[in-house]
Design a protein around this motif. Structure first.
Motif, PDB file in Angstrom:
ATOM      1  N   GLY A 145       1.033  -1.256  -0.019  1.00  2.67           N
ATOM      2  CA  GLY A 145      -0.043   0.109  -0.113  1.00  2.67           C
ATOM      3  C   GLY A 145       0.861   1.170  -0.008  1.00  2.67           C
ATOM      4  O   GLY A 145       2.060   1.042   0.386  1.00  2.67           O
ATOM      5  N   LEU A 146       0.264   2.345  -0.157  1.00  2.00           N
ATOM      6  CA  LEU A 146       0.857   3.642  -0.414  1.00  2.00           C
ATOM      7  C   LEU A 146       0.058   4.550   0.347  1.00  2.00           C
ATOM      8  O   LEU A 146      -1.197   4.434  -0.010  1.00  2.00           O
ATOM      9  CB  LEU A 146       1.244   4.180  -1.768  1.00  2.00           C
ATOM     10  N   LEU A 147       0.462   5.400   1.089  1.00  2.00           N
ATOM     11  CA  LEU A 147      -0.559   6.243   1.961  1.00  2.00           C
ATOM     12  C   LEU A 147       0.061   7.724   1.747  1.00  2.00           C
ATOM     13  O   LEU A 147       1.405   7.889   1.405  1.00  2.00           O
ATOM     14  CB  LEU A 147      -0.251   5.829   3.165  1.00  2.00           C
ATOM     15  N   ARG A 204      -9.935  -3.684  -2.349  1.00  2.00           N
ATOM     16  CA  ARG A 204     -10.568  -4.610  -3.326  1.00  2.00           C
ATOM     17  C   ARG A 204     -10.270  -4.099  -4.760  1.00  2.00           C
ATOM     18  O   ARG A 204     -10.054  -5.106  -5.811  1.00  2.00           O
ATOM     19  CB  ARG A 204     -12.208  -4.657  -2.880  1.00  2.00           C
ATOM     20  N   ASP A 205     -10.294  -2.823  -4.973  1.00  2.00           N
ATOM     21  CA  ASP A 205     -10.100  -2.270  -6.164  1.00  2.00           C
ATOM     22  C   ASP A 205      -8.654  -2.755  -6.809  1.00  2.00           C
ATOM     23  O   ASP A 205      -8.141  -3.006  -7.858  1.00  2.00           O
ATOM     24  CB  ASP A 205     -10.013  -0.908  -6.320  1.00  2.00           C
ATOM     25  N   TRP A 206      -7.633  -2.683  -5.593  1.00  2.07           N
ATOM     26  CA  TRP A 206      -6.360  -2.866  -6.261  1.00  2.07           C
ATOM     27  C   TRP A 206      -6.117  -4.266  -6.374  1.00  2.07           C
ATOM     28  O   TRP A 206      -5.337  -4.819  -7.206  1.00  2.07           O
ATOM     29  CB  TRP A 206      -5.320  -2.676  -4.980  1.00  2.07           C
ATOM     30  N   MET A 207      -6.970  -5.346  -5.632  1.00  2.00           N
ATOM     31  CA  MET A 207      -6.942  -6.903  -5.929  1.00  2.00           C
ATOM     32  C   MET A 207      -7.428  -7.056  -7.402  1.00  2.00           C
ATOM     33  O   MET A 207      -6.921  -7.806  -8.173  1.00  2.00           O
ATOM     34  CB  MET A 207      -7.758  -7.525  -4.979  1.00  2.00           C
ATOM     35  N   PHE A 258       5.381  -2.878  -6.876  1.00  5.45           N
ATOM     36  CA  PHE A 258       4.041  -2.874  -6.382  1.00  5.45           C
ATOM     37  C   PHE A 258       2.788  -3.275  -7.412  1.00  5.45           C
ATOM     38  O   PHE A 258       1.829  -3.523  -6.965  1.00  5.45           O
ATOM     39  CB  PHE A 258       3.900  -1.272  -6.372  1.00  5.45           C
ATOM     40  N   LEU A 259       3.291  -2.996  -8.805  1.00  4.68           N
ATOM     41  CA  LEU A 259       2.015  -3.461 -10.122  1.00  4.68           C
ATOM     42  C   LEU A 259       2.321  -4.829 -10.124  1.00  4.68           C
ATOM     43  O   LEU A 259       1.572  -5.208 -10.988  1.00  4.68           O
ATOM     44  CB  LEU A 259       2.381  -2.410 -10.775  1.00  4.68           C
ATOM     45  N   GLY A 313      -8.870   1.558 -18.014  1.00  5.94           N
ATOM     46  CA  GLY A 313      -9.877   0.931 -18.165  1.00  5.94           C
ATOM     47  C   GLY A 313     -11.030   1.604 -17.053  1.00  5.94           C
ATOM     48  O   GLY A 313     -10.892   2.445 -16.567  1.00  5.94           O
ATOM     49  N   ASP A 314     -12.133   0.592 -16.641  1.00  2.00           N
ATOM     50  CA  ASP A 314     -13.131   1.113 -15.654  1.00  2.00           C
ATOM     51  C   ASP A 314     -12.460   0.776 -14.267  1.00  2.00           C
ATOM     52  O   ASP A 314     -12.921  -0.082 -13.613  1.00  2.00           O
ATOM     53  CB  ASP A 314     -14.445   0.163 -15.869  1.00  2.00           C
ATOM     54  N   ASP A 315     -11.719   1.647 -13.858  1.00  2.92           N
ATOM     55  CA  ASP A 315     -11.192   1.528 -12.509  1.00  2.92           C
ATOM     56  C   ASP A 315     -12.025   2.247 -11.314  1.00  2.92           C
ATOM     57  O   ASP A 315     -12.858   2.977 -11.625  1.00  2.92           O
ATOM     58  CB  ASP A 315      -9.830   2.195 -12.181  1.00  2.92           C
ATOM     59  N   GLY A 316     -11.608   1.697 -10.092  1.00  2.43           N
ATOM     60  CA  GLY A 316     -12.465   2.327  -8.897  1.00  2.43           C
ATOM     61  C   GLY A 316     -11.620   3.359  -8.117  1.00  2.43           C
ATOM     62  O   GLY A 316     -11.891   3.285  -6.894  1.00  2.43           O
TER      63      GLY A 316
END
Length: 255
Positions: free
Chosen positions: A87-89, A149-152, A201-202, A243-246
């Motif tokens: 994660g990044l904060l 969840r979006d990152w998953m 990270f990716l 794409g359709d990201d969150g």
């Protein structure tokens, strides 16, 4: 977080809650003036250098609080000793969990970081009496859950191009709060991670990350003045590629 020297509150105007740059986004954003005064009396600041550990996985958390400026990476140590960034904060994000004394991750400063902190037990006491603080912390926690969840989805289903485009969109929203700038339709975005860290990270190789940066540059979507910044020339096309990201207005980008 107990190993670092506290930054004394010298009552400078910028140290006051009313003038705080994260005042309307942080955990204290719903607090009344009276509640802010109580928080102001309990807070203290700490500065961390790039690469410095803020708290280690499994350590007892003696203090918790908000990032005032800078970027923090959350990392998990695997059984074989390798580390995985999870994660990044960014500024206004919260580090530490009330009522849970042990840190689940390493938190490491990616850039110079300033934090507004509270001793954990004192914060838990204030939290029990400050319903606005409690509500905002719950909202931020739920936002983190949605972002995770979006990152998953991103790691499991998106192509390399979509991953990098989504990553740049996140940085354009969160990473530009203190250092970035807009000039017309051009957005200057600082990139706090090295190419190696971006690849980790990716879930990509360094070579793939480099190729995708080059492809975005050749397509005229971004410019790359150096390895730690990007100039987004065409945000619409970048969004299409993502794409359709969150990630449309995340409270916590990747945690």
């Amino acid at each position: 977080m107990q190993r670092h020297t506290d930054v004394p509150d010298l009552t400078a105007p910028t140290d006051r809650c009313g003038a705080c740059p994260i005042r309307h986004r942080a955990v204290c954003s719903y607090s009344t003036p009276a509640q802010l005064r109580e928080l102001e009396g309990a807070k203290f600041y700490r500065d961390f250098e790039t690469g410095q550990e803020i708290v280690g996985e499994g350590e007892t958390i003696s203090s918790l609080g908000s990032i005032v400026s800078g970027v923090v990476a959350l990392q998990k140590t695997l059984e074989d000793g390798r580390r995985q960034m999870v994660g990044l904060l960014f500024a206004s994000d919260f580090i530490g969990r009330p009522l849970r004394p042990l840190a689940p991750y390493d938190a490491v400063a990616v850039t110079p970081v300033r934090m507004c902190l509270f001793h954990r037990r004192e914060f838990e006491r204030i939290l029990a009496e400050n319903h606005g603080l409690e509500r905002r912390l719950l909202e931020m926690t739920l936002d983190e859950l949605d972002a995770a969840r979006d990152w998953m989805l991103l790691l499991g289903r998106k192509t390399a191009q979509e991953r990098l485009a989504s990553f740049l969109i996140i940085l354009s929203k969160r990473g530009t709060e203190t250092k970035g700038s807009n000039t017309g339709s051009v957005l200057h975005v600082p990139i706090p991670l090295t190419r190696e860290s971006i690849a980790e990270f990716l879930g990509l190789t360094i070579e793939t990350v480099s190729r995708q940066f080059t492809a975005l540059r050749k397509a005229g979507i971004i410019e790359l003045p150096d390895k730690r910044s990007a100039v987004v020339r065409d945000m619409s096309r970048l969004r299409e590629l993502a794409g359709d990201d969150g990630f449309d207005e995340p409270s916590s980008a990747m945690a």
